[in-house]
Enzyme design. Structure first.
Site, PDB file in Angstrom:
ATOM      1  N   ASP A   1     101.264  12.347  29.760  1.00 23.85           N
ATOM      2  CA  ASP A   1     100.610  13.113  29.222  1.00 23.85           C
ATOM      3  C   ASP A   1      99.750  12.053  28.392  1.00 23.85           C
ATOM      4  O   ASP A   1     100.245  11.571  27.380  1.00 23.85           O
ATOM      5  CB  ASP A   1     101.030  14.038  28.198  1.00 23.85           C
ATOM      6  CG  ASP A   1     100.523  14.710  26.928  1.00 23.85           C
ATOM      7  OD1 ASP A   1      98.916  15.202  26.784  1.00 23.85           O
ATOM      8  OD2 ASP A   1     101.330  15.335  25.716  1.00 23.85           O
TER       9      ASP A   1
ATOM     10  N   HIS B   1      92.929  14.297  28.699  1.00 26.14           N
ATOM     11  CA  HIS B   1      92.127  13.855  27.573  1.00 26.14           C
ATOM     12  C   HIS B   1      93.123  11.950  28.031  1.00 26.14           C
ATOM     13  O   HIS B   1      94.052  11.842  28.686  1.00 26.14           O
ATOM     14  CB  HIS B   1      92.984  13.747  26.690  1.00 26.14           C
ATOM     15  CG  HIS B   1      94.253  14.420  26.372  1.00 26.14           C
ATOM     16  ND1 HIS B   1      95.354  13.052  26.053  1.00 26.14           N
ATOM     17  CD2 HIS B   1      95.124  15.054  26.726  1.00 26.14           C
ATOM     18  CE1 HIS B   1      96.664  13.990  26.164  1.00 26.14           C
ATOM     19  NE2 HIS B   1      96.488  14.919  26.157  1.00 26.14           N
TER      20      HIS B   1
ATOM     21  N   GLU C   1      92.939  14.542  21.947  1.00 24.88           N
ATOM     22  CA  GLU C   1      92.954  15.323  21.344  1.00 24.88           C
ATOM     23  C   GLU C   1      94.637  15.040  21.030  1.00 24.88           C
ATOM     24  O   GLU C   1      94.887  16.432  20.388  1.00 24.88           O
ATOM     25  CB  GLU C   1      93.544  15.170  23.249  1.00 24.88           C
ATOM     26  CG  GLU C   1      93.307  16.534  23.829  1.00 24.88           C
ATOM     27  CD  GLU C   1      95.590  16.789  23.884  1.00 24.88           C
ATOM     28  OE1 GLU C   1      95.667  18.658  23.805  1.00 24.88           O
ATOM     29  OE2 GLU C   1      96.275  16.135  23.529  1.00 24.88           O
ATOM     30  N   GLU C   2      95.309  14.901  21.636  1.00 24.27           N
ATOM     31  CA  GLU C   2      96.521  14.132  20.797  1.00 24.27           C
ATOM     32  C   GLU C   2      96.556  14.544  18.485  1.00 24.27           C
ATOM     33  O   GLU C   2      97.826  15.061  18.179  1.00 24.27           O
ATOM     34  CB  GLU C   2      97.269  13.328  20.724  1.00 24.27           C
ATOM     35  CG  GLU C   2      98.329  13.533  22.186  1.00 24.27           C
ATOM     36  CD  GLU C   2      98.800  14.312  22.995  1.00 24.27           C
ATOM     37  OE1 GLU C   2      99.320  15.214  22.202  1.00 24.27           O
ATOM     38  OE2 GLU C   2      99.115  14.322  24.507  1.00 24.27           O
TER      39      GLU C   2
ATOM     40  N   HIS D   1     105.987  14.611  25.351  1.00 26.72           N
ATOM     41  CA  HIS D   1     106.105  14.091  23.991  1.00 26.72           C
ATOM     42  C   HIS D   1     107.281  13.471  23.982  1.00 26.72           C
ATOM     43  O   HIS D   1     107.435  12.578  23.213  1.00 26.72           O
ATOM     44  CB  HIS D   1     105.853  14.730  22.925  1.00 26.72           C
ATOM     45  CG  HIS D   1     104.566  15.249  23.352  1.00 26.72           C
ATOM     46  ND1 HIS D   1     103.673  15.724  22.010  1.00 26.72           N
ATOM     47  CD2 HIS D   1     103.224  15.838  24.020  1.00 26.72           C
ATOM     48  CE1 HIS D   1     102.626  16.027  21.934  1.00 26.72           C
ATOM     49  NE2 HIS D   1     102.353  15.537  23.406  1.00 26.72           N
TER      50      HIS D   1
ATOM     51  N   ASP E   1      95.637  18.660  32.251  1.00 24.95           N
ATOM     52  CA  ASP E   1      96.537  18.394  31.364  1.00 24.95           C
ATOM     53  C   ASP E   1      98.174  18.636  32.005  1.00 24.95           C
ATOM     54  O   ASP E   1      98.607  19.538  33.498  1.00 24.95           O
ATOM     55  CB  ASP E   1      96.042  19.117  30.078  1.00 24.95           C
ATOM     56  CG  ASP E   1      97.193  18.081  28.948  1.00 24.95           C
ATOM     57  OD1 ASP E   1      97.246  17.401  28.658  1.00 24.95           O
ATOM     58  OD2 ASP E   1      95.977  18.289  27.770  1.00 24.95           O
TER      59      ASP E   1
HETATM   60 CO    CO Z   1     100.237  15.695  24.793  1.00 19.22          CO
HETATM   61 ZN    ZN Z   2      98.032  16.005  26.949  1.00 26.61          ZN
END
Ligand code: CO
Ligand code: ZN
Length: 335
Positions: A167, A66, A197-198, A306, A220
């Site tokens: 990420d 992503h 994606e998030e 994150h 990922d």
């Molecule tokens: Co993520």
């Molecule tokens: Zn991710």
């Protein structure tokens, strides 16, 4: 590969606004794929056709990474120029206070919390605002609907790398490098750089339906817990790419998992198995599209997922590329 990773991490691309990331990737892979297209949601779909014939050996493999990164969207501006925000993706309030945010036009801001000059207690997401240093509403170049991402510097510290958005820019880097190194394959490779994606694997859902692959592998990050006082760690930095067994939304197809493990063993590539108790990947959305797709994921272990400074191990990144190139380079028969 470090230069490619740095370039990807330097680009702005919150969920729903992945254009700059897509433009960069398109330029990076133009010479190594046979066709490219962009679908209605904004997914970049690149196809590498089989280089060898071989009756009945060809498998359509979708690889997904992503392009989007988590961030915030301005929801309200007060008379003094402070911005209230809505989160886009899994933003952790206690991780962002005092850190910097970046808007598309280059404007920087700092996250602060209502009523406190120095925050001592656990911050409440509803009390957080973004301060771009304006003294009035009129001075602002950003407003309601504009998005900001977290920004700290990309750092190359030798074996370990730091960035605010591994990420999933690290997954994008692995996918680009795999396309470059995969010279011969009997399989059709469909590399999809996904959007949104998030916010719930949205790009992967439409791309998976459109591509209709035989098998999907998402690339990922996974949360590494090899830090002080973590009792049960789902993965560790430097132990190799993590082959997914299960996460919150997916149980990997056992045949896909075995294929990846056998490949790693055959080529003596360090690897680990991943069971993650939080989050999921694009593979989960593709797995249940149409009549179902065999699905797996290869994860790069990352500390501080994150959060504004994420950390990965460069050997893991390179071993992830080796695993993919070797897995895709021959006929896939183990399903
Ligand atoms: Co993520
Ligand atoms: Zn991710």
């Amino acid at each position: 590969m470090k230069e490619l990773i740095r370039k990807l991490c330097d680009v702005y691309g919150p969920s729903g606004q992945e254009e700059a990331v897509r433009d960069l990737i398109r330029a990076e892979i133009a010479d190594v794929v046979d066709e490219m297209r962009v679908d209605a949601l904004g997914n970049l779909i690149a196809v590498k056709r089989p280089t060898q014939g071989g009756e009945g050996k060809q498998t359509r493999v979708m690889l997904a990474a992503h392009m989007d990164e988590i961030g915030v969207m301005v929801s309200h501006v007060d008379a003094n120029g402070f911005l209230r925000v809505s989160t886009v993706g899994g933003v952790l309030a206690n991780a962002i206070l005092g850190t910097q945010a970046l808007f598309a036009d280059g404007t920087r801001g700092v996250f602060g919390s209502e009523g406190e000059m120095i925050v001592r207690d656990k911050p409440d997401l509803h009390k957080i605002f973004l301060d771009v240093g304006a003294s009035s509403k009129e001075e602002l170049s950003v407003g309601v609907g504009d998005q900001a991402v977290f920004r700290s510097e990309f750092i190359d510290q030798g074996k370990r790398l730091f960035a605010p958005n591994f990420d999933d820019r690290i997954g994008c880097a692995v996918l680009i490098q795999t396309l470059r190194e995969l010279k011969e394959t009997p399989n059709e490779i469909i590399a999809v750089f996904t959007v949104q994606e998030e916010v719930g694997l949205r790009g992967a859902a439409t791309a998976g339906f459109g591509v209709e692959p035989d098998v999907v592998i998402a690339l990922d990050v996974t949360a590494a817990g090899d830090i002080p006082e973590v009792k049960v760690s789902p993965s560790a930095l430097g132990q190799g790419p993590a082959i997914k067994v299960k996460d919150v939304r997916m149980i990997a197809h056992p045949g896909v998992r075995r294929w990846l493990v056998r490949t790693a063993e055959a080529y003596e590539i360090p690897h680990q198995l991943e069971i993650l108790e939080l989050g999921s990947t694009d593979a989960a959305a593709v797995q249940i599209s149409r009549a179902g797709v065999r699905a797996g994921t290869i994860s790069i272990p990352s500390r501080y997922v994150h959060q504004p400074s994420q950390m990965v191990d460069y050997d893991d990144v390179q071993n992830c590329v080796r695993l993919l190139v070797n897995a895709l380079g021959g006929p896939i028969q183990q399903f």
